[in-house]
Enzyme design. Structure first.
Site, PDB file in Angstrom:
ATOM      1  CB  THR A 132      -0.899   0.024   1.253  1.00  0.00           C
ATOM      2  OG1 THR A 132      -1.533   1.291   1.384  1.00  0.00           O
ATOM      3  CG2 THR A 132      -0.079  -0.234   2.522  1.00  0.00           C
ATOM      4  CG  ASP A 133      -1.098   4.950  -1.039  1.00  0.00           C
ATOM      5  OD1 ASP A 133      -1.640   4.333  -0.098  1.00  0.00           O
ATOM      6  OD2 ASP A 133      -1.709   5.797  -1.722  1.00  0.00           O
ATOM      7  CD  GLU A 134      -3.228   3.571   4.485  1.00  0.00           C
ATOM      8  OE1 GLU A 134      -3.086   3.696   5.712  1.00  0.00           O
ATOM      9  OE2 GLU A 134      -4.256   3.121   3.958  1.00  0.00           O
ATOM     10  CE1 TYR A 158      -2.850  -2.463   5.873  1.00  0.00           C
ATOM     11  CE2 TYR A 158      -3.157  -0.122   5.452  1.00  0.00           C
ATOM     12  CZ  TYR A 158      -3.030  -1.417   4.978  1.00  0.00           C
ATOM     13  OH  TYR A 158      -3.058  -1.661   3.629  1.00  0.00           O
ATOM     14  CE  LYS A 162       0.495  -4.749   3.016  1.00  0.00           C
ATOM     15  NZ  LYS A 162       0.334  -6.114   2.450  1.00  0.00           N
TER      16      LYS A 162
END
Length: 349
Positions: A132-134, A158, A162
């Site tokens: 994810t870009d997060e 989260y 990741k």
């Protein structure tokens, strides 16, 4: 190819399973069927001769080894993850277990499998780790979008879990020679998304005449990617991506949450008119802790190197998404009956 897809009963995973089968691949779907996984997402392909399902936890080493032995896959696309930020704030250890330990266990199972392949099959094998870009943290309003050189700077449990899984995947590539490719995507949307997410919550609450909860001022900006475009990008990465590389996948569609919500409300008013504008249901609530202000992705590398670009604009994608939910009451009625729709969990993006 025979693909092992983890998390294939979830929102993105089930879209990828259907897309892979349509492209002529065989698929082994490995999913633990937690709250976010539902075999109803795959009812159209459940009896497909090239499809197999294995209910298993990716953190179960013996189960993963047995699945690799039984199915002998030619590639892995790893999507299984705990993925909701609010849930990670309330219960972070589940995210560490699945996203970090689960990924490590899966990498080890893939490494053992890869080590016994013939040279020809080993040359074709790929492990595509979907992230994810997060993991890159937050951008300021005038910052350039994230690209493959952006520093890792996660904010939530989260995104931190990741980021840790991304680093493990790259380490298994560099240390053991496993042909790993990492992808990071922007916010997905589309049919079959779990009601805890922003867009389904807006649709469900608007149709029911309930308040549409929005964190803070709603000016958090996200890049929106239709799930079918994401699946197409992953298959392109599998086909032509280079081991050791990272590819960012974005929809080239930055929108503030509040503007996206107003667009959805306008679409509902047009397609299924109500007595009052749905926009009147928007209700601002207290912002969540450490809420990242902006994400944006520069997908130029994927476009230049592999020739992929999103097929849908966000306007087209949202129209199709709204119509799908309106035409598939039975799908989300079952989840709503379990108590998911309309909860606080749906206000995030």
């Amino acid at each position: 190819m025979k693909l092992l897809i983890t998390g294939g009963a979830g929102f993105i995973g089930s879209t990828l399973v259907r897309s892979a089968l349509a492209a002529g691949h065989a698929v082994v779907n490995v999913d633990a069927l937690t709250y976010a996984g539902d075999l109803a997402n795959l009812v159209e392909v459940a009896t497909h001769p090239a499809y197999a399902f294995e209910q298993a936890d990716i953190a179960d080493a013996s189960a993963m080894a047995a699945i690799f032995d039984r199915h002998d896959p030619e590639a892995v696309l790893h999507l299984a993850a705990e993925s909701h930020v609010d849930r990670s704030i309330d219960g972070p250890l589940a995210f560490v277990r699945t996203n970090v330990m689960g990924t490590a266990v899966l990498l080890e199972a893939a490494r053992a499998h890869y080590g016994q392949l013939s040279p020809d099959r080993a040359a074709r094998f790929r492990f595509v780790h979907v992230s994810t870009d997060e993991v890159y943290g937050a951008l300021g309003p005038d910052d350039a979008p994230f690209d493959e050189r952006s520093p890792i700077d996660p904010t939530s449990p989260y995104s931190s879990s990741k980021a840790a899984s991304d680093l493990l995947a790259r380490a298994w590539g560099r240390t053991y020679g496993l042909p790993v490719i990492v992808t990071s995507c922007s916010n997905n949307y589309g049919p079959r998304q779990h009601p805890e997410k922003l867009i389904p919550t807006v649709i469900f609450n608007a149709l029911a005449g309930r308040p549409i909860p929005v964190y803070g001022d709603g000016r958090q900006v996200r890049d929106w990617l239709h799930v079918e475009d994401h699946a197409a990008a992953l298959l392109r990465v599998l086909e032509a991506g280079a081991p050791g590389e990272t590819y960012l996948i974005g929809g080239d569609a930055e929108r503030a949450n509040i503007d996206l919500i107003r667009t959805i409300c306008a679409a509902l008013d047009r397609i299924r008119p109500g007595n009052t504008p749905r926009e009147d249901l928007i209700t601002h609530v207290t912002d969540r802790p450490a809420h990242d202000r902006r994400y944006a992705i520069d997908a130029g590398k994927l476009q230049r190197d592999l020739g992929w670009s999103p097929a849908l604009t966000v306007e087209e994608g949202l129209e199709r998404t709204v119509r799908w939910y309106l035409d598939n009451d039975g799908w989300w009625d079952a989840l709503r009956a379990k108590g998911f729709a309309g909860q606080r969990l749906g206000v995030t993006a």
